[in-house]
Design a protein around this motif. Structure first.
Motif, PDB file in Angstrom:
ATOM      1  N   ALA A   9      -1.966   6.673  13.356  1.00 59.84           N
ATOM      2  CA  ALA A   9      -3.287   7.269  13.153  1.00 59.84           C
ATOM      3  C   ALA A   9      -4.166   6.421  12.242  1.00 59.84           C
ATOM      4  O   ALA A   9      -5.376   6.319  12.463  1.00 59.84           O
ATOM      5  CB  ALA A   9      -3.147   8.681  12.586  1.00 59.84           C
ATOM      6  N   ASP A  10      -3.577   5.788  11.227  1.00 54.52           N
ATOM      7  CA  ASP A  10      -4.382   4.971  10.313  1.00 54.52           C
ATOM      8  C   ASP A  10      -4.539   3.522  10.780  1.00 54.52           C
ATOM      9  O   ASP A  10      -5.195   2.719  10.125  1.00 54.52           O
ATOM     10  CB  ASP A  10      -3.817   5.010   8.894  1.00 54.52           C
ATOM     11  CG  ASP A  10      -2.446   4.358   8.772  1.00 54.52           C
ATOM     12  OD1 ASP A  10      -1.911   3.836   9.782  1.00 54.52           O
ATOM     13  OD2 ASP A  10      -1.898   4.375   7.649  1.00 54.52           O
ATOM     14  N   GLY A  11      -3.911   3.165  11.913  1.00 53.78           N
ATOM     15  CA  GLY A  11      -4.051   1.828  12.478  1.00 53.78           C
ATOM     16  C   GLY A  11      -3.212   0.756  11.801  1.00 53.78           C
ATOM     17  O   GLY A  11      -3.305  -0.415  12.151  1.00 53.78           O
ATOM     18  N   SER A  12      -2.357   1.139  10.862  1.00 49.67           N
ATOM     19  CA  SER A  12      -1.590   0.143  10.121  1.00 49.67           C
ATOM     20  C   SER A  12      -0.316  -0.299  10.834  1.00 49.67           C
ATOM     21  O   SER A  12       0.238  -1.340  10.499  1.00 49.67           O
ATOM     22  CB  SER A  12      -1.228   0.688   8.739  1.00 49.67           C
ATOM     23  OG  SER A  12      -0.354   1.799   8.867  1.00 49.67           O
ATOM     24  N   ARG A  13       0.144   0.498  11.802  1.00 50.55           N
ATOM     25  CA  ARG A  13       1.379   0.177  12.521  1.00 50.55           C
ATOM     26  C   ARG A  13       1.113   0.298  14.014  1.00 50.55           C
ATOM     27  O   ARG A  13       0.466   1.238  14.457  1.00 50.55           O
ATOM     28  CB  ARG A  13       2.501   1.125  12.101  1.00 50.55           C
ATOM     29  CG  ARG A  13       2.781   1.066  10.629  1.00 50.55           C
ATOM     30  CD  ARG A  13       3.814   2.038  10.164  1.00 50.55           C
ATOM     31  NE  ARG A  13       3.968   3.163  11.083  1.00 50.55           N
ATOM     32  CZ  ARG A  13       4.918   4.067  11.006  1.00 50.55           C
ATOM     33  NH1 ARG A  13       5.803   4.000  10.069  1.00 50.55           N
ATOM     34  NH2 ARG A  13       5.001   5.059  11.861  1.00 50.55           N
ATOM     35  N   GLU A  14       1.644  -0.680  14.761  1.00 42.69           N
ATOM     36  CA  GLU A  14       1.393  -0.647  16.189  1.00 42.69           C
ATOM     37  C   GLU A  14       2.404  -1.491  16.947  1.00 42.69           C
ATOM     38  O   GLU A  14       3.064  -2.345  16.371  1.00 42.69           O
ATOM     39  CB  GLU A  14      -0.014  -1.140  16.497  1.00 42.69           C
ATOM     40  CG  GLU A  14      -0.282  -2.567  16.052  1.00 42.69           C
ATOM     41  CD  GLU A  14      -1.733  -2.947  16.200  1.00 42.69           C
ATOM     42  OE1 GLU A  14      -2.298  -2.764  17.287  1.00 42.69           O
ATOM     43  OE2 GLU A  14      -2.293  -3.444  15.222  1.00 42.69           O
TER      44      GLU A  14
END
Length: 97
Positions: A9-14
């Motif tokens: 959700a925070d874009g830090s992990r993908e």
């Protein structure tokens, strides 16, 4: 081709998963080689020596991005992840041995 991306959700992990199926095994081998060359020029993996085994090529920063390229016959599976935990989730999700 099948492509899927998963991001926190925070874009830090993908992670990104890409599976392609080629007309012949030679086409898959050629794509695998071209993709390896491209990965080695990508800023996330530039300067790394990939680790190769019979069925996979792995790019890994100690504290950062990971990638693996798996080839079996006519298909190639690529996983790119923002870290070890994300790579483990993708591999488990895909049942990568």
């Amino acid at each position: 081709d099948l492509v899927s991306t998963v991001r926190s959700a925070d874009g830090s992990r993908e992670f990104l998963v890409w599976k392609s199926i080629w007309d012949s095994e030679n086409d898959a081998v050629e794509f695998h080689g071209a993709l390896m060359n491209r990965m080695m020029r990508w800023d996330k993996f530039a300067g790394l020596d990939p680790i190769e085994s019979d069925d996979a090529t792995v790019f890994s920063r100690e504290q950062g991005w990971k990638a693996s390229i798996h080839r079996d016959g006519k298909w190639v599976l690529v996983i790119v992840a923002s870290g070890s935990a994300e790579m483990a989730v993708a591999e488990e999700w895909l049942e990568v041995p």
